[in-house]
Design a protein around this motif. Sequence first.
Motif, PDB file in Angstrom:
ATOM      1  N   ARG A  80       0.839  -1.205   0.000  1.00 53.38           N
ATOM      2  CA  ARG A  80       0.000   0.000   0.000  1.00 53.38           C
ATOM      3  C   ARG A  80       0.875   1.257   0.000  1.00 53.38           C
ATOM      4  NH1 ARG A  80      -5.039   0.111   1.384  1.00 53.38           N
ATOM      5  NH2 ARG A  80      -4.870  -1.748   2.673  1.00 53.38           N
ATOM      6  N   GLU A  81       1.968   1.232   0.759  1.00 53.75           N
ATOM      7  CA  GLU A  81       2.856   2.402   0.796  1.00 53.75           C
ATOM      8  C   GLU A  81       3.520   2.626  -0.564  1.00 53.75           C
ATOM      9  OE1 GLU A  81       6.410   4.554   3.317  1.00 53.75           O
ATOM     10  OE2 GLU A  81       5.467   2.761   4.152  1.00 53.75           O
ATOM     11  N   VAL A  82       3.948   1.550  -1.215  1.00 54.04           N
ATOM     12  CA  VAL A  82       4.510   1.689  -2.569  1.00 54.04           C
ATOM     13  C   VAL A  82       3.479   2.341  -3.472  1.00 54.04           C
ATOM     14  CG1 VAL A  82       5.337   0.464  -4.624  1.00 54.04           C
ATOM     15  CG2 VAL A  82       6.110  -0.265  -2.350  1.00 54.04           C
ATOM     16  N   LEU A  83       2.266   1.814  -3.438  1.00 48.64           N
ATOM     17  CA  LEU A  83       1.195   2.344  -4.285  1.00 48.64           C
ATOM     18  C   LEU A  83       0.949   3.824  -4.012  1.00 48.64           C
ATOM     19  CD1 LEU A  83      -1.116   2.086  -6.279  1.00 48.64           C
ATOM     20  CD2 LEU A  83      -2.526   1.146  -4.432  1.00 48.64           C
ATOM     21  N   GLU A  84       0.859   4.190  -2.753  1.00 51.21           N
ATOM     22  CA  GLU A  84       0.600   5.595  -2.406  1.00 51.21           C
ATOM     23  C   GLU A  84       1.733   6.501  -2.861  1.00 51.21           C
ATOM     24  OE1 GLU A  84      -0.227   5.378   1.781  1.00 51.21           O
ATOM     25  OE2 GLU A  84      -2.273   4.646   1.441  1.00 51.21           O
ATOM     26  N   ARG A  85       2.962   6.020  -2.789  1.00 52.34           N
ATOM     27  CA  ARG A  85       4.122   6.827  -3.194  1.00 52.34           C
ATOM     28  C   ARG A  85       4.156   7.047  -4.709  1.00 52.34           C
ATOM     29  NH1 ARG A  85       8.722   7.370   0.388  1.00 52.34           N
ATOM     30  NH2 ARG A  85       7.939   6.911   2.466  1.00 52.34           N
ATOM     31  N   VAL A  86       3.812   6.004  -5.478  1.00 52.11           N
ATOM     32  CA  VAL A  86       3.979   6.097  -6.936  1.00 52.11           C
ATOM     33  C   VAL A  86       2.696   6.481  -7.669  1.00 52.11           C
ATOM     34  CG1 VAL A  86       5.892   4.449  -6.888  1.00 52.11           C
ATOM     35  CG2 VAL A  86       3.578   3.636  -7.448  1.00 52.11           C
ATOM     36  N   ALA A  87       1.556   6.458  -6.985  1.00 58.45           N
ATOM     37  CA  ALA A  87       0.273   6.731  -7.641  1.00 58.45           C
ATOM     38  C   ALA A  87       0.260   8.023  -8.463  1.00 58.45           C
ATOM     39  CB  ALA A  87      -0.861   6.731  -6.615  1.00 58.45           C
ATOM     40  N   PRO A  88       0.797   9.134  -7.955  1.00 57.05           N
ATOM     41  CA  PRO A  88       0.756  10.367  -8.746  1.00 57.05           C
ATOM     42  C   PRO A  88       1.541  10.277 -10.066  1.00 57.05           C
ATOM     43  CG  PRO A  88       1.246  10.849  -6.443  1.00 57.05           C
ATOM     44  CD  PRO A  88       1.346   9.362  -6.614  1.00 57.05           C
ATOM     45  N   VAL A 120      -7.029   3.417 -10.515  1.00 58.17           N
ATOM     46  CA  VAL A 120      -7.942   3.909 -11.559  1.00 58.17           C
ATOM     47  C   VAL A 120      -7.906   5.432 -11.605  1.00 58.17           C
ATOM     48  CG1 VAL A 120     -10.375   4.116 -12.222  1.00 58.17           C
ATOM     49  CG2 VAL A 120      -9.441   1.883 -11.567  1.00 58.17           C
ATOM     50  N   ASN A 121      -7.994   6.061 -10.438  1.00 57.70           N
ATOM     51  CA  ASN A 121      -7.967   7.523 -10.390  1.00 57.70           C
ATOM     52  C   ASN A 121      -6.633   8.091 -10.870  1.00 57.70           C
ATOM     53  OD1 ASN A 121     -10.601   7.769  -9.483  1.00 57.70           O
ATOM     54  ND2 ASN A 121     -10.010   7.728  -7.331  1.00 57.70           N
ATOM     55  N   SER A 122      -5.560   7.369 -10.617  1.00 58.00           N
ATOM     56  CA  SER A 122      -4.229   7.830 -11.027  1.00 58.00           C
ATOM     57  C   SER A 122      -4.032   7.701 -12.536  1.00 58.00           C
ATOM     58  CB  SER A 122      -3.148   7.036 -10.306  1.00 58.00           C
ATOM     59  OG  SER A 122      -3.243   7.225  -8.924  1.00 58.00           O
ATOM     60  N   LEU A 123      -4.679   6.720 -13.140  1.00 55.23           N
ATOM     61  CA  LEU A 123      -4.484   6.460 -14.571  1.00 55.23           C
ATOM     62  C   LEU A 123      -5.524   7.112 -15.470  1.00 55.23           C
ATOM     63  CD1 LEU A 123      -3.568   2.649 -14.497  1.00 55.23           C
ATOM     64  CD2 LEU A 123      -2.002   4.576 -14.824  1.00 55.23           C
ATOM     65  N   LYS A 124      -6.692   7.473 -14.933  1.00 49.91           N
ATOM     66  CA  LYS A 124      -7.806   7.860 -15.791  1.00 49.91           C
ATOM     67  C   LYS A 124      -7.527   9.074 -16.676  1.00 49.91           C
ATOM     68  CE  LYS A 124     -10.425  10.381 -12.282  1.00 49.91           C
ATOM     69  NZ  LYS A 124     -11.615  10.340 -11.433  1.00 49.91           N
ATOM     70  N   ASP A 125      -6.790  10.051 -16.177  1.00 51.91           N
ATOM     71  CA  ASP A 125      -6.515  11.234 -17.000  1.00 51.91           C
ATOM     72  C   ASP A 125      -5.510  10.946 -18.112  1.00 51.91           C
ATOM     73  OD1 ASP A 125      -8.284  12.772 -15.547  1.00 51.91           O
ATOM     74  OD2 ASP A 125      -6.745  13.555 -14.194  1.00 51.91           O
ATOM     75  N   GLY A 126      -4.811   9.820 -18.018  1.00 55.79           N
ATOM     76  CA  GLY A 126      -3.818   9.484 -19.031  1.00 55.79           C
ATOM     77  C   GLY A 126      -4.231   8.343 -19.940  1.00 55.79           C
ATOM     78  N   VAL A 127      -5.501   7.969 -19.918  1.00 50.39           N
ATOM     79  CA  VAL A 127      -5.950   6.794 -20.672  1.00 50.39           C
ATOM     80  C   VAL A 127      -5.628   6.910 -22.160  1.00 50.39           C
ATOM     81  CG1 VAL A 127      -7.998   5.532 -21.458  1.00 50.39           C
ATOM     82  CG2 VAL A 127      -7.685   6.023 -19.043  1.00 50.39           C
ATOM     83  N   VAL A 128      -5.945   8.029 -22.775  1.00 55.16           N
ATOM     84  CA  VAL A 128      -5.711   8.177 -24.219  1.00 55.16           C
ATOM     85  C   VAL A 128      -4.213   8.097 -24.521  1.00 55.16           C
ATOM     86  CG1 VAL A 128      -5.943   9.720 -26.205  1.00 55.16           C
ATOM     87  CG2 VAL A 128      -7.842   9.457 -24.602  1.00 55.16           C
ATOM     88  N   THR A 129      -3.417   8.763 -23.733  1.00 55.00           N
ATOM     89  CA  THR A 129      -1.960   8.709 -23.901  1.00 55.00           C
ATOM     90  C   THR A 129      -1.454   7.282 -23.766  1.00 55.00           C
ATOM     91  OG1 THR A 129      -1.788  10.918 -22.948  1.00 55.00           O
ATOM     92  CG2 THR A 129       0.231   9.629 -23.043  1.00 55.00           C
ATOM     93  N   LEU A 130      -1.949   6.579 -22.761  1.00 56.22           N
ATOM     94  CA  LEU A 130      -1.520   5.200 -22.529  1.00 56.22           C
ATOM     95  C   LEU A 130      -1.929   4.281 -23.678  1.00 56.22           C
ATOM     96  CD1 LEU A 130      -2.367   4.978 -18.723  1.00 56.22           C
ATOM     97  CD2 LEU A 130      -0.083   4.885 -19.727  1.00 56.22           C
ATOM     98  N   ILE A 131      -3.131   4.472 -24.193  1.00 56.42           N
ATOM     99  CA  ILE A 131      -3.617   3.629 -25.292  1.00 56.42           C
ATOM    100  C   ILE A 131      -2.750   3.822 -26.528  1.00 56.42           C
ATOM    101  CG2 ILE A 131      -5.526   3.348 -26.943  1.00 56.42           C
ATOM    102  CD1 ILE A 131      -7.442   3.895 -24.571  1.00 56.42           C
ATOM    103  N   LYS A 132      -2.336   5.033 -26.773  1.00 50.75           N
ATOM    104  CA  LYS A 132      -1.557   5.339 -27.991  1.00 50.75           C
ATOM    105  C   LYS A 132      -0.085   4.969 -27.872  1.00 50.75           C
ATOM    106  CE  LYS A 132      -4.457   9.144 -29.577  1.00 50.75           C
ATOM    107  NZ  LYS A 132      -4.504  10.590 -29.863  1.00 50.75           N
ATOM    108  N   ASP A 133       0.375   4.720 -26.650  1.00 51.16           N
ATOM    109  CA  ASP A 133       1.787   4.457 -26.436  1.00 51.16           C
ATOM    110  C   ASP A 133       2.091   2.969 -26.478  1.00 51.16           C
ATOM    111  OD1 ASP A 133       4.415   5.871 -25.300  1.00 51.16           O
ATOM    112  OD2 ASP A 133       4.175   3.958 -24.253  1.00 51.16           O
TER     113      ASP A 133
END
Length: 137
Positions: A80-88, A120-133
């Motif tokens: 959980r701590e790893v996740l919280e640190r890298v989520a942003p 999900v919240n950390s990735l949602k704003d980058g979905v289009v970028t992620l799909i294209k990469d």
Amino acid sequence: KEDDSLKYGSLDEVVGRIYAIAKDQHGCRFLQRLFDEGDPAVIEVVFNEIIDHAEELMVDPFGNYLVQKLLECCSTEQRREVLERVAPSLVSISLNMHGTRAVQKLVETLEGDDQVELVVNSLKDGVVTLIKDLNGN
């Protein structure tokens, strides 16, 4: 050829420089082998020395393997701590050829709806970028 990871004899020999050797091919292998022993005290020592560098290690050619192995054998609280640190930074980590593997392992090891929601919240704003990469799968 002799295994160069054998140049590290014990955890005690590398305490204080675990972060540095995590970015070295042989040091990384040595640390992963320590995890294979399954001793929570060893995992804790390594965790404490690398947690502040988790994001950087996830995109490192060798460090990403250590983070993946750590995610497999660490405690729920440590994960959980790893996740919280890298989520942003999950989107930028996912766009990296080494980081994408570490993020995949993180996703595979999620426990509980709260952790899933954080990813999900950390990735949602980058979905289009992620799909294209190429790496952002």
